[in-house]
Motif scaffolding. Structure first.
Motif, PDB file in Angstrom:
ATOM      1  N   THR A  63      86.096 118.618   8.601  1.00  0.00           N
ATOM      2  CA  THR A  63      86.200 117.085   8.231  1.00  0.00           C
ATOM      3  C   THR A  63      86.769 116.108   9.210  1.00  0.00           C
ATOM      4  O   THR A  63      86.567 114.781   9.364  1.00  0.00           O
ATOM      5  N   HIS A  64      87.387 116.860  10.355  1.00  0.00           N
ATOM      6  CA  HIS A  64      87.684 116.023  11.524  1.00  0.00           C
ATOM      7  C   HIS A  64      88.146 117.111  12.715  1.00  0.00           C
ATOM      8  O   HIS A  64      88.278 118.226  12.555  1.00  0.00           O
ATOM      9  N   SER A  65      88.479 116.324  13.850  1.00  0.00           N
ATOM     10  CA  SER A  65      88.499 117.163  15.029  1.00  0.00           C
ATOM     11  C   SER A  65      89.947 117.588  15.331  1.00  0.00           C
ATOM     12  O   SER A  65      90.347 117.876  16.408  1.00  0.00           O
ATOM     13  N   HIS A  66      91.061 117.243  14.358  1.00  0.00           N
ATOM     14  CA  HIS A  66      92.246 117.724  14.537  1.00  0.00           C
ATOM     15  C   HIS A  66      92.183 119.151  14.493  1.00  0.00           C
ATOM     16  O   HIS A  66      91.648 119.692  13.709  1.00  0.00           O
ATOM     17  N   PRO A  67      92.973 119.862  15.441  1.00  0.00           N
ATOM     18  CA  PRO A  67      93.013 121.297  15.527  1.00  0.00           C
ATOM     19  C   PRO A  67      93.359 122.184  14.396  1.00  0.00           C
ATOM     20  O   PRO A  67      92.654 123.218  14.212  1.00  0.00           O
ATOM     21  N   ASP A  68      94.067 121.680  13.632  1.00  0.00           N
ATOM     22  CA  ASP A  68      94.285 122.271  12.401  1.00  0.00           C
ATOM     23  C   ASP A  68      93.451 122.094  11.342  1.00  0.00           C
ATOM     24  O   ASP A  68      93.550 122.943  10.087  1.00  0.00           O
ATOM     25  N   HIS A  69      92.092 121.575  11.605  1.00  0.00           N
ATOM     26  CA  HIS A  69      91.134 121.567  10.795  1.00  0.00           C
ATOM     27  C   HIS A  69      89.878 122.194  11.356  1.00  0.00           C
ATOM     28  O   HIS A  69      88.936 122.152  10.724  1.00  0.00           O
ATOM     29  N   CYS A  70      89.758 122.471  12.699  1.00  0.00           N
ATOM     30  CA  CYS A  70      88.779 122.938  13.228  1.00  0.00           C
ATOM     31  C   CYS A  70      88.652 123.999  14.270  1.00  0.00           C
ATOM     32  O   CYS A  70      87.368 124.554  14.581  1.00  0.00           O
ATOM     33  N   ASP A 136      91.332 107.224   6.164  1.00  0.00           N
ATOM     34  CA  ASP A 136      92.557 106.444   6.864  1.00  0.00           C
ATOM     35  C   ASP A 136      93.124 107.370   7.858  1.00  0.00           C
ATOM     36  O   ASP A 136      94.445 107.910   7.474  1.00  0.00           O
ATOM     37  N   HIS A 137      92.596 107.520   8.914  1.00  0.00           N
ATOM     38  CA  HIS A 137      93.152 108.559   9.766  1.00  0.00           C
ATOM     39  C   HIS A 137      92.631 108.173  11.172  1.00  0.00           C
ATOM     40  O   HIS A 137      91.726 107.973  11.496  1.00  0.00           O
ATOM     41  N   PRO A 138      93.407 108.690  12.170  1.00  0.00           N
ATOM     42  CA  PRO A 138      93.114 108.400  13.455  1.00  0.00           C
ATOM     43  C   PRO A 138      92.097 108.768  14.277  1.00  0.00           C
ATOM     44  O   PRO A 138      91.590 108.238  15.441  1.00  0.00           O
ATOM     45  N   ALA A 157      90.655 115.513   2.604  1.00  0.00           N
ATOM     46  CA  ALA A 157      90.819 115.658   3.981  1.00  0.00           C
ATOM     47  C   ALA A 157      92.209 115.215   4.404  1.00  0.00           C
ATOM     48  O   ALA A 157      92.874 115.175   3.575  1.00  0.00           O
ATOM     49  N   ASP A 158      92.289 114.674   5.543  1.00  0.00           N
ATOM     50  CA  ASP A 158      93.370 114.162   5.919  1.00  0.00           C
ATOM     51  C   ASP A 158      93.297 112.708   5.765  1.00  0.00           C
ATOM     52  O   ASP A 158      92.343 112.104   6.129  1.00  0.00           O
ATOM     53  N   THR A 159      94.219 111.860   5.283  1.00  0.00           N
ATOM     54  CA  THR A 159      94.279 110.318   5.139  1.00  0.00           C
ATOM     55  C   THR A 159      95.512 109.937   5.024  1.00  0.00           C
ATOM     56  O   THR A 159      96.541 110.487   4.483  1.00  0.00           O
ATOM     57  N   ILE A 190      99.699 108.388   8.894  1.00  0.00           N
ATOM     58  CA  ILE A 190      98.457 108.993   8.925  1.00  0.00           C
ATOM     59  C   ILE A 190      98.109 109.860   7.854  1.00  0.00           C
ATOM     60  O   ILE A 190      97.075 110.501   7.760  1.00  0.00           O
ATOM     61  N   HIS A 191      99.246 110.154   7.082  1.00  0.00           N
ATOM     62  CA  HIS A 191      99.137 111.250   6.037  1.00  0.00           C
ATOM     63  C   HIS A 191      99.788 110.600   4.639  1.00  0.00           C
ATOM     64  O   HIS A 191     100.485 109.437   4.629  1.00  0.00           O
ATOM     65  N   LEU A 192      99.669 111.339   3.648  1.00  0.00           N
ATOM     66  CA  LEU A 192     100.296 110.959   2.221  1.00  0.00           C
ATOM     67  C   LEU A 192     101.296 111.523   2.135  1.00  0.00           C
ATOM     68  O   LEU A 192     101.645 112.729   2.361  1.00  0.00           O
TER      69      LEU A 192
END
Ligand SMILES: [Zn+2]
Length: 246
Positions: A63-70, A136-138, A157-159, A190-192
């Motif tokens: 879903t995105h390039s933040h380390p905790d997801h990829c 809605d994430h950076p 994902a993250d939002t 950047i999170h809920l």
């Protein structure tokens, strides 16, 4: 069963690994005979191998390039390239994922077939129809909607709170939402919070709401309770290793 549609949690720790070896975001989505690894957070590849033979993996969604997801894609790369001699494993990833990860490996050696997915993209993996929506994430981040056998699964994902799972339509059968913070202790926009996750799920009229990506220091029961207060029904707080039918 041929038409089983489920998600197994391979890691759900929010943003960093929790004490005790808790892995970050990773999910095994199984639709009939199709296996999709969705998000490759640190620690999730080890857990993926508890549930399937890696040879049976059909696709990866990141879903995105933040380390905790990829970052655990590196583990798959090594095993698939040098151990299993697999090639062209389909990867559907948000913008920037491939370019950032490639800095470390320099050459994927043909192991992966990369597809960059953005807002509104539609893909199919075997009999699973997937749609993406930018959240809605950076960094470029895509939520995913997966449909199989008349069932609808949505993963946020993250939002932050300015995106809604309702963009995929109302009445999804299972909404897996991030809920990183307690509402009165939001460390970042950047999170809920649990409260916001419940509000968004109620707006989208989700049939069931499951929470993930909790900051390791918060009380998951309390976060679940604040989500229930805004969702208006019971919620699930997911646990690594558990499988949920969609
Ligand atoms: Zn993130």
């Amino acid at each position: 069963m041929v038409n089983d549609f489920s998600v197994t949690v391979l890691g759900c720790s929010g943003s960093y690994n929790a004490p005790g070896g808790e892995a970050c975001s990773g999910y095994l989505v199984q639709a009939g005979a199709t296996n999709i690894w969705m998000d490759c957070g640190n620690g999730s590849f080890a857990n993926l191998q508890r549930h399937i033979n890696v040879r049976d993996l059909d696709a990866v969604v990141i879903t995105h390039s933040h380390p905790d997801h990829c970052v655990d894609l590196f583990g798959l790369h090594v095993l698939a390239t040098y151990g299993l001699q697999m090639c062209d494993i389909p990867i559907y990833a948000a913008a920037e994922v491939e370019s950032k990860l490639r800095v470390i490996v320099s050459d994927w050696r043909g192991t992966f077939a990369w597809h960059t997915v953005g807002d509104g993209a539609h893909e199919t993996i075997q009999e699973v129809a997937i749609e993406f929506s930018t959240t809605d994430h950076p960094v470029p981040t895509v939520a995913a909607s997966l449909k199989f056998d008349h069932k609808h699964f949505v993963y946020t994902a993250d939002t932050g709170p300015l995106w809604s799972p309702g963009v995929f339509g109302t009445n999804c059968d299972f909404l897996l939402s991030e809920a990183t913070y307690m509402h009165e202790d939001r460390k970042s926009p950047i999170h809920l919070s649990g409260l916001q996750a419940g509000e968004l799920a109620a707006e989208a009229q989700a049939k069931r709401l499951a929470l993930t990506h909790m900051w390791p220091e918060i009380d998951p029961i309390a976060c679940g309770q604040e989500a229930e207060s805004s969702f208006g029904a019971a919620v699930i707080v997911v646990r690594t290793g558990d499988r949920y039918d969609i």
